[in-house]
Motif scaffolding. Structure first.
Motif: not given
Length: 87
Positions: A17-27, A29-37, A41-49
């Protein structure tokens, strides 16, 4: 990305899902907000959002808050209704 609390509802897509969010942002330009639980997964979420969200239940998860404090991203903290300003 965010998994649900209930094992009976949709559990999210995880890292895929993070990969999909990163593609959506690249395509778009919309900002990505997602919850970290969890810190796992902190490093992956930090990179993707663009903004890391911490949910109400994790507002007192101090190891998670310490880890998020080291991130170079803004944090959206969802306060619980009974939380005090000091918290």
């Amino acid at each position: 990305f965010k998994p649900r609390s209930s094992p009976y509802s949709f559990q999210g897509m995880g890292l895929e899902g993070l990969k999909i969010l990163a593609k959506a942002r690249a395509r778009t330009g919309i900002g990505i907000v997602t919850e970290l639980m969890d810190t796992e997964h902190a490093s992956a979420v930090e990179e993707a959002c663009d903004i890391i969200q911490i949910g109400t239940r994790n507002m007192q998860n101090f190891s998670l808050l310490k880890r998020v404090g080291k991130c170079r991203k803004p944090v959206l903290l969802k306060r619980g209704m009974s939380a005090t300003l000091e918290e």
